[in-house]
Design a protein around this motif. Structure first.
Motif, PDB file in Angstrom:
ATOM      1  N   GLY A 108      68.642  38.084  19.658  1.00 26.31           N
ATOM      2  CA  GLY A 108      68.066  38.160  18.317  1.00 26.31           C
ATOM      3  C   GLY A 108      68.432  37.023  17.399  1.00 26.31           C
ATOM      4  O   GLY A 108      67.858  36.902  16.304  1.00 26.31           O
ATOM      5  N   ASP A 109      69.373  36.163  17.775  1.00 26.41           N
ATOM      6  CA  ASP A 109      69.760  35.046  16.919  1.00 26.41           C
ATOM      7  C   ASP A 109      68.567  34.141  16.630  1.00 26.41           C
ATOM      8  O   ASP A 109      67.645  34.005  17.441  1.00 26.41           O
ATOM      9  CB  ASP A 109      70.868  34.211  17.574  1.00 26.41           C
ATOM     10  CG  ASP A 109      72.263  34.738  17.288  1.00 26.41           C
ATOM     11  OD1 ASP A 109      72.388  35.666  16.472  1.00 26.41           O
ATOM     12  OD2 ASP A 109      73.228  34.217  17.887  1.00 26.41           O
ATOM     13  N   LYS A 110      68.637  33.507  15.456  1.00 29.63           N
ATOM     14  CA  LYS A 110      67.620  32.522  15.063  1.00 29.63           C
ATOM     15  C   LYS A 110      68.239  31.133  15.170  1.00 29.63           C
ATOM     16  O   LYS A 110      69.295  30.880  14.597  1.00 29.63           O
ATOM     17  CB  LYS A 110      67.130  32.825  13.649  1.00 29.63           C
ATOM     18  CG  LYS A 110      66.266  34.091  13.574  1.00 29.63           C
ATOM     19  CD  LYS A 110      66.115  34.622  12.181  1.00 29.63           C
ATOM     20  CE  LYS A 110      67.334  35.442  11.772  1.00 29.63           C
ATOM     21  NZ  LYS A 110      67.130  36.181  10.499  1.00 29.63           N
TER      22      LYS A 110
ATOM     23  N   ALA B 289      59.193  26.903  22.719  1.00 26.46           N
ATOM     24  CA  ALA B 289      59.715  27.021  21.350  1.00 26.46           C
ATOM     25  C   ALA B 289      58.757  27.863  20.514  1.00 26.46           C
ATOM     26  O   ALA B 289      57.541  27.800  20.679  1.00 26.46           O
ATOM     27  CB  ALA B 289      59.889  25.640  20.721  1.00 26.46           C
ATOM     28  N   ASP B 290      59.327  28.642  19.595  1.00 27.17           N
ATOM     29  CA  ASP B 290      58.501  29.513  18.756  1.00 27.17           C
ATOM     30  C   ASP B 290      57.830  28.758  17.616  1.00 27.17           C
ATOM     31  O   ASP B 290      56.765  29.168  17.135  1.00 27.17           O
ATOM     32  CB  ASP B 290      59.368  30.630  18.172  1.00 27.17           C
ATOM     33  CG  ASP B 290      59.936  31.525  19.261  1.00 27.17           C
ATOM     34  OD1 ASP B 290      59.157  32.261  19.880  1.00 27.17           O
ATOM     35  OD2 ASP B 290      61.161  31.458  19.507  1.00 27.17           O
ATOM     36  N   ALA B 291      58.448  27.664  17.172  1.00 30.05           N
ATOM     37  CA  ALA B 291      57.887  26.868  16.082  1.00 30.05           C
ATOM     38  C   ALA B 291      58.505  25.486  16.123  1.00 30.05           C
ATOM     39  O   ALA B 291      59.567  25.274  16.731  1.00 30.05           O
ATOM     40  CB  ALA B 291      58.143  27.525  14.722  1.00 30.05           C
ATOM     41  N   VAL B 292      57.859  24.533  15.478  1.00 33.11           N
ATOM     42  CA  VAL B 292      58.389  23.172  15.395  1.00 33.11           C
ATOM     43  C   VAL B 292      58.288  22.687  13.956  1.00 33.11           C
ATOM     44  O   VAL B 292      57.474  23.192  13.174  1.00 33.11           O
ATOM     45  CB  VAL B 292      57.641  22.204  16.342  1.00 33.11           C
ATOM     46  CG1 VAL B 292      57.849  22.592  17.791  1.00 33.11           C
ATOM     47  CG2 VAL B 292      56.162  22.142  16.000  1.00 33.11           C
TER      48      VAL B 292
ATOM     49  N   HIS C  13      64.437  33.687  18.001  1.00 34.44           N
ATOM     50  CA  HIS C  13      63.478  32.681  17.517  1.00 34.44           C
ATOM     51  C   HIS C  13      64.102  31.302  17.650  1.00 34.44           C
ATOM     52  O   HIS C  13      65.251  31.089  17.259  1.00 34.44           O
ATOM     53  CB  HIS C  13      63.129  32.950  16.050  1.00 34.44           C
ATOM     54  CG  HIS C  13      61.908  32.240  15.564  1.00 34.44           C
ATOM     55  ND1 HIS C  13      61.958  30.955  15.051  1.00 34.44           N
ATOM     56  CD2 HIS C  13      60.603  32.608  15.506  1.00 34.44           C
ATOM     57  CE1 HIS C  13      60.736  30.584  14.679  1.00 34.44           C
ATOM     58  NE2 HIS C  13      59.897  31.566  14.948  1.00 34.44           N
ATOM     59  N   VAL C  14      63.332  30.353  18.218  1.00 36.13           N
ATOM     60  CA  VAL C  14      63.805  28.975  18.405  1.00 36.13           C
ATOM     61  C   VAL C  14      62.848  28.014  17.723  1.00 36.13           C
ATOM     62  O   VAL C  14      61.639  28.018  17.997  1.00 36.13           O
ATOM     63  CB  VAL C  14      63.919  28.620  19.899  1.00 36.13           C
ATOM     64  CG1 VAL C  14      64.261  27.138  20.069  1.00 36.13           C
ATOM     65  CG2 VAL C  14      64.966  29.478  20.581  1.00 36.13           C
ATOM     66  N   VAL C  15      63.402  27.179  16.847  1.00 36.61           N
ATOM     67  CA  VAL C  15      62.656  26.115  16.167  1.00 36.61           C
ATOM     68  C   VAL C  15      63.171  24.779  16.683  1.00 36.61           C
ATOM     69  O   VAL C  15      64.384  24.600  16.855  1.00 36.61           O
ATOM     70  CB  VAL C  15      62.843  26.187  14.639  1.00 36.61           C
ATOM     71  CG1 VAL C  15      62.064  25.060  13.953  1.00 36.61           C
ATOM     72  CG2 VAL C  15      62.403  27.538  14.108  1.00 36.61           C
ATOM     73  N   VAL C  16      62.286  23.840  16.928  1.00 34.56           N
ATOM     74  CA  VAL C  16      62.668  22.491  17.337  1.00 34.56           C
ATOM     75  C   VAL C  16      62.200  21.510  16.276  1.00 34.56           C
ATOM     76  O   VAL C  16      61.052  21.566  15.827  1.00 34.56           O
ATOM     77  CB  VAL C  16      62.083  22.131  18.714  1.00 34.56           C
ATOM     78  CG1 VAL C  16      62.410  20.678  19.070  1.00 34.56           C
ATOM     79  CG2 VAL C  16      62.622  23.080  19.785  1.00 34.56           C
ATOM     80  N   VAL C  17      63.101  20.599  15.888  1.00 34.88           N
ATOM     81  CA  VAL C  17      62.826  19.604  14.850  1.00 34.88           C
ATOM     82  C   VAL C  17      62.820  18.212  15.468  1.00 34.88           C
ATOM     83  O   VAL C  17      63.727  17.861  16.231  1.00 34.88           O
ATOM     84  CB  VAL C  17      63.884  19.675  13.724  1.00 34.88           C
ATOM     85  CG1 VAL C  17      63.583  18.620  12.647  1.00 34.88           C
ATOM     86  CG2 VAL C  17      63.943  21.067  13.125  1.00 34.88           C
ATOM     87  N   ASP C  18      61.827  17.416  15.139  1.00 34.17           N
ATOM     88  CA  ASP C  18      61.764  16.026  15.597  1.00 34.17           C
ATOM     89  C   ASP C  18      60.805  15.295  14.662  1.00 34.17           C
ATOM     90  O   ASP C  18      60.206  15.906  13.766  1.00 34.17           O
ATOM     91  CB  ASP C  18      61.298  15.944  17.054  1.00 34.17           C
ATOM     92  CG  ASP C  18      61.805  14.690  17.765  1.00 34.17           C
ATOM     93  OD1 ASP C  18      61.421  13.573  17.340  1.00 34.17           O
ATOM     94  OD2 ASP C  18      62.572  14.813  18.734  1.00 34.17           O
TER      95      ASP C  18
END
Length: 337
Positions: free
Chosen positions: A151-153, A196-199, A177-182
């Protein structure tokens, strides 16, 4: 056999060397694929690693097929497809200053032990994907160091091979939930493709505001608003990532650092005291080298997306040049016909 060696500062060559002799406790692997790492290009830039300065064998991301098995080795057979632990041998690390490198036609595994030196993989796994085992173990160790809970974000900065591998590992660990930033759109597209759930494109969006939209509202111990993100992972290695993560961290969030920072990063600990942020660093893969193999076998199609360029061994110099050009490629793998 032919082997790639650093021959001087900034130079490499494919040289003829004796094919290793197999002792009773050894295994000889015919190389079928080997990834190129940033450390390989670093070794080239400094002319190799002492005591093999000027003749350092390259390659520490190997996958291959067993060619010979010593009489005293058990559990391994000729023809097995294998991935290899490059730091297992007491006689020297593979491709990082030891006597052998995986950018060679054959690789000797001394004192070979199944599950310690090498692991057998199913034949249907492409060798170019299997060669990701070593860098994906680095990513898996980084994930383990941050101790994710169901459940961690999570947010990962950097959609290179390690960041993408970490995203897959986080998802397999059961986080919410996993977000990737680039800043590179093609990398962000790949992050979505691997699960990934969102970027977030940090060149176009405010990262903290977007994280709050995605993960909800959290706070520091003093009640100052922060994104409700539990884990920040730095797989980018630039100072602004540390600044952003610490400024965004809620009470007792975790910041993991797996990227290599080439410049010092100043931290105002007084400013983050109220967050009681946990900072953990990650290097290598103390136990993860074959833990991640199971992930690759289970989801090899996702891991395959991490490979950006494949070259035949005949074109290894071109592969090294591409891998050594900043921003030109994400993950280069050399395959052997």
């Amino acid at each position: 056999m032919k082997s790639v060696q650093v021959t001087g500062v900034g130079t490499t060559a494919v040289v003829d060397v004796p094919t290793p002799e197999v002792g009773p406790t050894d295994v000889l692997v015919r190389m079928r694929a080997c990834g190129i790492c940033g450390s390989d290009t670093f070794y080239i830039s400094i002319g190799g690693i002492p005591p093999r300065q000027g003749e350092t064998p390259l390659g520490h991301e190997p996958a291959g097929e067993v060619a010979q098995v010593g009489a005293d080795v058990t559990g391994i057979s000729v023809g097995d497809h294998v991935v290899i632990n490059p730091i297992a041998s007491r006689k020297g690390m593979i491709g990082s200053g030891g006597p052998g490198g995986a950018l060679s036609e054959f690789l000797l595994i001394p004192d070979a032990v199944l599950g310690t030196s090498l692991a057998v993989i199913p034949d249907h796994i492409p060798f170019a994907v299997a060669a990701l085992n070593e860098p994906m173990a680095v990513a898996r160790h980084a994930v383990n160091r941050t101790q994710p809970k169901p459940g961690d974000k999570v947010v990962i900065f950097g959609a290179g091979p390690i960041g993408l591998g970490a995203a897959i590992s986080y998802k397999r660990s059961g986080v919410g939930h996993v977000v990737v930033v680039d800043v590179i759109p093609s990398r962000l597209e790949k992050a979505l493709a691997i699960g990934a759930d969102a970027v977030i494109n940090s060149a176009e969006e405010n990262v903290v505001e977007r994280l709050t939209e995605l993960h909800g509202a959290g706070a520091t111990a003093m009640g100052h608003p922060r994104p409700d993100t539990d884990i920040y992972l730095d797989a980018a290695g630039v100072g602004v990532v540390i600044d952003t993560a610490l400024a965004a961290a809620k009470h007792r969030a975790t910041l993991g650092i797996v990227a290599v920072h080439k410049k010092p990063v100043p931290v105002d600990f007084g400013a983050v005291l109220g967050s009681e942020v946990n900072i953990v660093l990650s290097m290598g893969y103390p136990t993860e080298i074959f833990e991640v193999t199971k992930d690759i076998v289970a989801e090899w199609e996702k891991f395959a997306l991490i490979v950006s360029d494949e070259f035949d061994f005949a074109d290894v110099q071109q592969a090294l040049a591409l891998a050594g050009t900043p921003g030109a490629a994400d993950k280069v793998v050399v395959t052997f016909s």
